[in-house]
Design a protein around this motif. Structure first.
Motif, short mmCIF file in Angstrom:
data_model
loop_
_atom_site.label_atom_id
_atom_site.label_comp_id
_atom_site.label_asym_id
_atom_site.label_seq_id
_atom_site.Cartn_x
_atom_site.Cartn_y
_atom_site.Cartn_z
N TYR A 287 0.84 -1.20 0.00
CA TYR A 287 0.00 0.00 0.00
C TYR A 287 0.88 1.25 0.00
CZ TYR A 287 -3.30 -3.59 1.45
OH TYR A 287 -4.05 -4.73 1.52
N GLU A 288 1.99 1.20 0.72
CA GLU A 288 2.90 2.35 0.76
C GLU A 288 3.57 2.58 -0.58
OE1 GLU A 288 5.51 1.55 4.01
OE2 GLU A 288 3.92 1.71 5.53
N VAL A 289 3.86 1.50 -1.30
CA VAL A 289 4.42 1.62 -2.64
C VAL A 289 3.47 2.39 -3.55
CG1 VAL A 289 4.96 0.29 -4.73
CG2 VAL A 289 5.93 -0.39 -2.53
N LYS A 290 2.19 2.06 -3.45
CA LYS A 290 1.18 2.75 -4.26
C LYS A 290 1.06 4.21 -3.84
CE LYS A 290 -2.25 3.09 -7.19
NZ LYS A 290 -1.99 3.11 -8.64
N GLN A 291 1.02 4.46 -2.53
CA GLN A 291 0.89 5.83 -2.03
C GLN A 291 2.10 6.69 -2.40
OE1 GLN A 291 0.39 5.13 2.14
NE2 GLN A 291 -1.62 4.15 1.89
N ALA A 292 3.27 6.07 -2.45
CA ALA A 292 4.50 6.81 -2.74
C ALA A 292 4.69 7.08 -4.23
CB ALA A 292 5.70 6.03 -2.20
N HIS A 293 3.89 6.44 -5.07
CA HIS A 293 3.97 6.58 -6.53
C HIS A 293 5.21 5.90 -7.12
CE1 HIS A 293 0.60 9.48 -7.33
NE2 HIS A 293 0.73 9.62 -6.02
N PHE A 294 5.68 4.82 -6.46
CA PHE A 294 6.65 3.95 -7.12
C PHE A 294 5.97 3.28 -8.31
CE2 PHE A 294 9.06 4.24 -3.14
CZ PHE A 294 10.37 4.23 -3.60
N ASP A 295 6.79 2.81 -9.24
CA ASP A 295 6.25 2.13 -10.42
C ASP A 295 6.04 0.64 -10.20
OD1 ASP A 295 6.39 4.36 -12.57
OD2 ASP A 295 8.36 4.41 -11.61
N GLY A 296 6.58 0.12 -9.11
CA GLY A 296 6.45 -1.29 -8.83
C GLY A 296 7.30 -1.67 -7.63
N PHE A 297 7.45 -2.98 -7.41
CA PHE A 297 8.20 -3.45 -6.25
C PHE A 297 8.85 -4.79 -6.54
CE2 PHE A 297 3.69 -4.39 -5.83
CZ PHE A 297 3.65 -5.75 -5.57
N TYR A 298 9.90 -5.07 -5.79
CA TYR A 298 10.62 -6.35 -5.89
C TYR A 298 10.81 -6.91 -4.49
CZ TYR A 298 14.95 -3.86 -4.54
OH TYR A 298 15.91 -3.12 -3.88
N THR A 299 11.22 -8.17 -4.38
CA THR A 299 11.25 -8.83 -3.08
C THR A 299 12.66 -9.14 -2.57
OG1 THR A 299 11.00 -11.04 -4.08
CG2 THR A 299 8.99 -9.84 -3.51
N TYR A 300 13.63 -9.20 -3.40
CA TYR A 300 15.06 -9.39 -3.18
C TYR A 300 15.44 -10.68 -2.44
CZ TYR A 300 19.97 -8.98 -2.37
OH TYR A 300 21.30 -9.26 -2.35
#
Length: 422
Positions: A287-300
């Motif tokens: 949810y924070e990724v969406k709120q921050a306006h990142f383009d996506g996410f990875y898990t590493y």
């Protein structure tokens, strides 16, 4: 990073078990081989009998994980398969000193654990800060021959993009040297082998949205026209890709200043815009990724269950969430995890390789999540035992036997081929 274990006793990988064939004997002899619990590649946390089949000449060999050789049909590299790459190693011959191979043991952050653990630094080349020993020896990341060898290995495996650990010019992690200094050589070598390069922005001292804006400008001005720099289509534009490690250390509101079109520091729509990927560790981070306006996410992390993001059973849901919100989901698969030569107190995070089965389970989970991009942790993070780079047998170190030093490059090739068919 899990702690490494040394295998001081004979285990199934090194045992020699002669099979005596007699007339009329069955073609295959099933033996129970007890494996020693101290070796992460050979046994779970307790010793138990494990069935193993030894075959006599002419009999059908036991099944193995699928591998492909150089004689197979040509495989084009897939630029949607990314691998985390570390250019922080140094050797006495090239750099005048050891870097990272002599990484010291780290202090125990588990306050409830009162046991005593090693605290000294390692002494290469005989004693290194890894449970495995590299086939290329304790190399320097600045050595042009090493860089060429790595690029060829990645090309042969079908991996198309290196995600290079990066600090701003003049900065580095405490054990290494500034990686920006070697980035031009990596880009040139990658281009010569048909590969691409993305940047993995580490949590450098003073990192903030404002400072990262300056560093993105530097990266674009310095490397933006290089043909090996990975670019991704986002609307009508083709933008460079930046992974932001430990992005959760800053709140979404702070990142929004940089990543929202209305932010006071916004790079959106400017010549310095990029595809920004956040590290997802906790469930709330999506949810924070969406709120921050990142383009996506990875898990590493390559340790299944270590975090919410690295837990394979969560990937289908994360993939669905990403599609619903127009985000990129980049799961990170890995061949295993063991870091006890730098974190001797972290054996609980160890994930045994199981002769490629662990790696295969991770890949199948990523494919089931319908990921458009898959990342691999890692090509050469030797401290955490996540590397697919070739390793060789050496006393007191783990290895990839009996499949051989190239096993995980070949296994990667098989999975890249499967992914490319999707």
């Amino acid at each position: 990073m899990p702690a490494l274990r040394r295998c001081y006793a004979p285990c199934r990988r090194r045992a020699t078990l002669p099979v005596l064939a007699a007339a009329g004997a069955v073609s295959a002899l099933a033996l129970l081989v007890y494996t020693w619990a101290g070796c992460p590649d050979c046994a779970p946390s307790v010793a138990r009998p494990e069935p193993r089949v030894l075959t006599s000449p002419g009999s059908r060999p036991p099944p193995r994980p699928p591998t492909e050789r150089a004689t197979d049909a040509p495989l084009a590299v897939n630029h949607n398969v990314h691998v985390f790459y570390y250019a922080w190693y140094g050797s006495v011959a090239v750099d005048g000193e050891w870097r990272h191979w002599d990484h010291p043991y780290l202090p125990n952050w588990r306050r409830e654990d009162k046991r005593m653990y090693p605290t000294s630094a390692h002494e290469p080349p005989g004693d290194i800060s890894s449970n495995y020993y590299p086939a290329l020896g304790c190399y320097s990341s600045r050595d042009p021959a090493i860089i060429r060898a790595h690029m060829q290995q990645l090309k042969d495996s079908g991996v198309g993009t290196l995600v290079v650990s990066w600090y701003p010019p003049g900065m580095a992690d405490p054990e290494g040297s500034p990686p920006d200094a070697v980035l031009p050589e990596l880009l040139d070598a990658a281009h010569a082998h048909g590969l691409k390069v993305a940047v993995h922005v580490e949590p450098y001292r003073g990192r903030s949205p404002a400072s990262l804006a300056e560093q993105v400008r530097y990266l674009v001005l310095q490397y933006g026209t290089h043909p090996a720099l990975l670019r991704m289509a986002r609307g009508p534009r083709s933008l460079p890709v930046l992974y932001v490690y430990d992005s959760y250390l800053l709140p979404a509101a702070a990142w929004r200043e940089l990543l929202s079109p209305r932010g006071n520091l916004s790079l959106r729509g400017t010549p310095f815009d990029a595809v920004f990927l956040a590290l997802l560790v906790d469930v709330r981070h999506k949810y924070e990724v969406k709120q921050a306006h990142f383009d996506g996410f990875y898990t590493y992390f390559a340790s299944d269950g270590f975090t919410y993001g690295s837990t394979w059973k969560n990937w289908r849901g994360l993939g669905k969430f990403a599609r619903q919100h127009d985000l990129l989901f980049v799961p990170s698969v890995g061949p295993g995890y063991v870091d006890t030569q730098v974190r001797p107190w972290n054996a609980g995070s160890t994930r045994h390789r199981q002769r490629g089965r662990y790696y295969g389970a991770a890949w199948r989970s990523a494919l089931a999540a319908r990921a458009r991009i898959i990342s691999i942790t890692s090509f050469n993070e030797w401290h955490e035992g996540t590397q697919i780079e070739p390793a060789v047998p050496r006393p007191n170190y783990l290895d990839y036997e009996p499949e051989g030093a190239l096993f995980y490059l070949n296994l990667t090739r098989s999975w890249v081929r499967e992914f490319s068919r999707k």
